[in-house]
Design a protein around this motif. Structure first.
Motif, PDB file in Angstrom:
ATOM      1  N   ALA A   1     117.082 -17.278  -4.818  1.00 23.39           N
ATOM      2  CA  ALA A   1     116.977 -16.316  -3.718  1.00 23.39           C
ATOM      3  C   ALA A   1     115.946 -15.233  -4.025  1.00 23.39           C
ATOM      4  CB  ALA A   1     118.341 -15.681  -3.444  1.00 23.39           C
ATOM      5  N   THR A   2     115.896 -14.803  -5.282  1.00 24.42           N
ATOM      6  CA  THR A   2     114.912 -13.798  -5.695  1.00 24.42           C
ATOM      7  C   THR A   2     113.498 -14.328  -5.542  1.00 24.42           C
ATOM      8  OG1 THR A   2     116.465 -12.815  -7.274  1.00 24.42           O
ATOM      9  CG2 THR A   2     114.128 -12.358  -7.621  1.00 24.42           C
ATOM     10  N   MET A   3     113.260 -15.561  -5.993  1.00 24.33           N
ATOM     11  CA  MET A   3     111.940 -16.168  -5.865  1.00 24.33           C
ATOM     12  C   MET A   3     111.572 -16.366  -4.392  1.00 24.33           C
ATOM     13  SD  MET A   3     110.555 -16.500  -8.839  1.00 24.33           S
ATOM     14  CE  MET A   3     109.214 -17.633  -8.469  1.00 24.33           C
ATOM     15  N   ASP A   4     112.526 -16.825  -3.597  1.00 21.39           N
ATOM     16  CA  ASP A   4     112.269 -17.025  -2.160  1.00 21.39           C
ATOM     17  C   ASP A   4     111.854 -15.717  -1.489  1.00 21.39           C
ATOM     18  OD1 ASP A   4     112.820 -19.727  -2.273  1.00 21.39           O
ATOM     19  OD2 ASP A   4     114.887 -19.527  -1.555  1.00 21.39           O
ATOM     20  N   MET A   5     112.468 -14.627  -1.902  1.00 23.51           N
ATOM     21  CA  MET A   5     112.181 -13.341  -1.286  1.00 23.51           C
ATOM     22  C   MET A   5     110.793 -12.826  -1.662  1.00 23.51           C
ATOM     23  SD  MET A   5     114.393  -9.794  -1.475  1.00 23.51           S
ATOM     24  CE  MET A   5     114.402  -9.767  -3.276  1.00 23.51           C
ATOM     25  N   PHE A   6     110.450 -12.912  -2.941  1.00 20.84           N
ATOM     26  CA  PHE A   6     109.197 -12.319  -3.393  1.00 20.84           C
ATOM     27  C   PHE A   6     107.994 -13.262  -3.291  1.00 20.84           C
ATOM     28  CE2 PHE A   6     112.256  -9.613  -5.786  1.00 20.84           C
ATOM     29  CZ  PHE A   6     111.860  -8.398  -5.233  1.00 20.84           C
ATOM     30  N   LEU A   7     108.204 -14.563  -3.436  1.00 17.21           N
ATOM     31  CA  LEU A   7     107.086 -15.513  -3.412  1.00 17.21           C
ATOM     32  C   LEU A   7     107.543 -16.769  -2.675  1.00 17.21           C
ATOM     33  CD1 LEU A   7     104.176 -15.527  -4.655  1.00 17.21           C
ATOM     34  CD2 LEU A   7     105.105 -16.975  -6.468  1.00 17.21           C
ATOM     35  N   PRO A   8     107.549 -16.747  -1.332  1.00 18.96           N
ATOM     36  CA  PRO A   8     108.108 -17.844  -0.548  1.00 18.96           C
ATOM     37  C   PRO A   8     107.522 -19.222  -0.864  1.00 18.96           C
ATOM     38  CG  PRO A   8     107.729 -15.938   0.846  1.00 18.96           C
ATOM     39  CD  PRO A   8     107.110 -15.614  -0.476  1.00 18.96           C
ATOM     40  N   LYS A   9     106.261 -19.285  -1.329  1.00 20.49           N
ATOM     41  CA  LYS A   9     105.626 -20.577  -1.618  1.00 20.49           C
ATOM     42  C   LYS A   9     105.798 -21.002  -3.067  1.00 20.49           C
ATOM     43  CE  LYS A   9     101.610 -21.432   0.216  1.00 20.49           C
ATOM     44  NZ  LYS A   9     100.183 -21.298   0.611  1.00 20.49           N
ATOM     45  N   TRP A  10     106.733 -20.390  -3.786  1.00 17.72           N
ATOM     46  CA  TRP A  10     106.825 -20.636  -5.226  1.00 17.72           C
ATOM     47  C   TRP A  10     107.120 -22.087  -5.565  1.00 17.72           C
ATOM     48  CZ3 TRP A  10     111.293 -22.097  -8.012  1.00 17.72           C
ATOM     49  CH2 TRP A  10     112.490 -22.099  -7.286  1.00 17.72           C
TER      50      TRP A  10
ATOM     51  N   SER B   1     119.523 -16.618 -15.375  1.00 15.97           N
ATOM     52  CA  SER B   1     119.646 -18.071 -15.217  1.00 15.97           C
ATOM     53  C   SER B   1     118.717 -18.559 -14.112  1.00 15.97           C
ATOM     54  CB  SER B   1     121.085 -18.437 -14.869  1.00 15.97           C
ATOM     55  OG  SER B   1     121.364 -18.103 -13.520  1.00 15.97           O
ATOM     56  N   HIS B   2     118.778 -19.872 -13.862  1.00 16.38           N
ATOM     57  CA  HIS B   2     118.036 -20.460 -12.750  1.00 16.38           C
ATOM     58  C   HIS B   2     118.977 -20.794 -11.582  1.00 16.38           C
ATOM     59  CE1 HIS B   2     114.924 -21.367 -15.907  1.00 16.38           C
ATOM     60  NE2 HIS B   2     114.159 -20.939 -14.919  1.00 16.38           N
ATOM     61  N   GLY B   3     120.015 -20.012 -11.442  1.00 12.20           N
ATOM     62  CA  GLY B   3     121.011 -20.271 -10.413  1.00 12.20           C
ATOM     63  C   GLY B   3     120.596 -19.791  -9.035  1.00 12.20           C
ATOM     64  N   GLU B   4     121.574 -19.689  -8.144  1.00 10.63           N
ATOM     65  CA  GLU B   4     121.310 -19.363  -6.746  1.00 10.63           C
ATOM     66  C   GLU B   4     120.666 -17.983  -6.588  1.00 10.63           C
ATOM     67  OE1 GLU B   4     124.830 -19.789  -4.430  1.00 10.63           O
ATOM     68  OE2 GLU B   4     125.007 -21.952  -4.775  1.00 10.63           O
ATOM     69  N   ARG B   5     121.086 -17.033  -7.392  1.00  7.24           N
ATOM     70  CA  ARG B   5     120.511 -15.685  -7.285  1.00  7.24           C
ATOM     71  C   ARG B   5     119.039 -15.701  -7.681  1.00  7.24           C
ATOM     72  NH1 ARG B   5     121.490 -10.425 -10.900  1.00  7.24           N
ATOM     73  NH2 ARG B   5     120.676  -8.840  -9.477  1.00  7.24           N
ATOM     74  N   PHE B   6     118.708 -16.486  -8.697  1.00  9.01           N
ATOM     75  CA  PHE B   6     117.303 -16.610  -9.114  1.00  9.01           C
ATOM     76  C   PHE B   6     116.473 -17.228  -7.990  1.00  9.01           C
ATOM     77  CE2 PHE B   6     113.803 -19.095 -10.815  1.00  9.01           C
ATOM     78  CZ  PHE B   6     113.154 -18.175 -11.614  1.00  9.01           C
TER      79      PHE B   6
END
Length: 240
Positions: free
Chosen positions: A210-219, A203-208
């Motif tokens: 957080a995952t994007m923030d961790m791997f690609l902070p400027k996403w 999904s595009h929920g909180e875990r998603f």
């Protein structure tokens, strides 16, 4: 028979499918609303679900109507085309040799046989863009699957009207939009990381997030940039 639900100023088309949960989508160019729903769910239940998403629907519709669009292309000399965010001027060469496209300085040289019609020139460029995306995506997929610890499946590059990319979490299939070849390279990388993140969280929920923030902070910056750039001129039929 197509069912619809009336949400005041918004009407949503309802498609019955053999699925367990309802899914709602807003589609360009004017923000048509489509709901995929299980076959046995009452229309009133679908309407309540749609009303709960009404603010989001209207937000997406505003974004779509405001997004700039590319002018219709004629595939003639001196016409502007973009490759990885850079502008090139089209040069048409009519020669009795196999068709090809090459970049030279600020020019995009398209070699076609004499009398090649516009639709064939367009198809040639589409195929060339598809190759550009596929060749650029392969090393990025290898890089990010190692960093993120995921294993994607098959890669498909194709013309997509409503998305920059998609991922099937069950099969690992990654789809990328051919038009990404027109955008800056960091936008392709963002889309790839986004789709690979769905192998961690569907999904595009909180875990998603957080995952994007961790791997690609400027996403989120890349997403905003990509969605503010012009999208292709398109002749739109009904969405199915």
């Amino acid at each position: 028979m197509v069912e619809t639900v009336n949400l005041g100023s918004v009407k949503a088309e309802v498609l019955r499918k053999r699925i367990k949960h309802m899914h709602l989508g807003v589609f360009p160019p004017e923000g048509a609303v489509r709901i995929s729903a299980p076959e046995d769910v009452a229309l009133d239940t679908i309407r309540v679900f749609a009303i709960s998403k009404l603010a989001w629907i209207k937000q997406q519709q505003r974004k779509m109507k405001a997004q700039p669009r590319e002018p219709e292309r004629e595939f003639i000399d001196r016409e502007s085309h973009y490759v990885w965010g850079r502008r090139y001027l089209l040069q048409i060469q009519e020669l009795a040799v196999p068709a090809s496209i090459a970049l030279s300085g600020k020019n995009m040289r398209m070699t076609v046989r004499p009398g090649t019609p516009t639709d064939k020139r367009q198809a040639l460029l589409e195929a060339w863009y598809r190759t550009q995306v596929r060749e650029a995506a392969q090393p990025l997929l290898r890089k990010w699957q190692a960093i993120m610890g995921v294993q994607p499946g098959k890669l498909l590059v194709q013309r997509m009207k409503t998305k920059w990319g998609s991922c099937n979490p069950k099969t690992g299939l990654i789809r990328l939009n051919t038009d990404l070849a027109k955008k800056p390279p960091e936008h392709l990388e963002y889309v790839i990381v986004h789709e690979l993140a769905h192998l961690i969280e569907a999904s595009h929920g909180e875990r998603f997030v957080a995952t994007m923030d961790m791997f690609l902070p400027k996403w989120q910056l890349y997403r905003q940039e990509l969605n503010s750039l012009p999208v292709r001129h398109e002749v739109w039929g009904s969405v199915r």
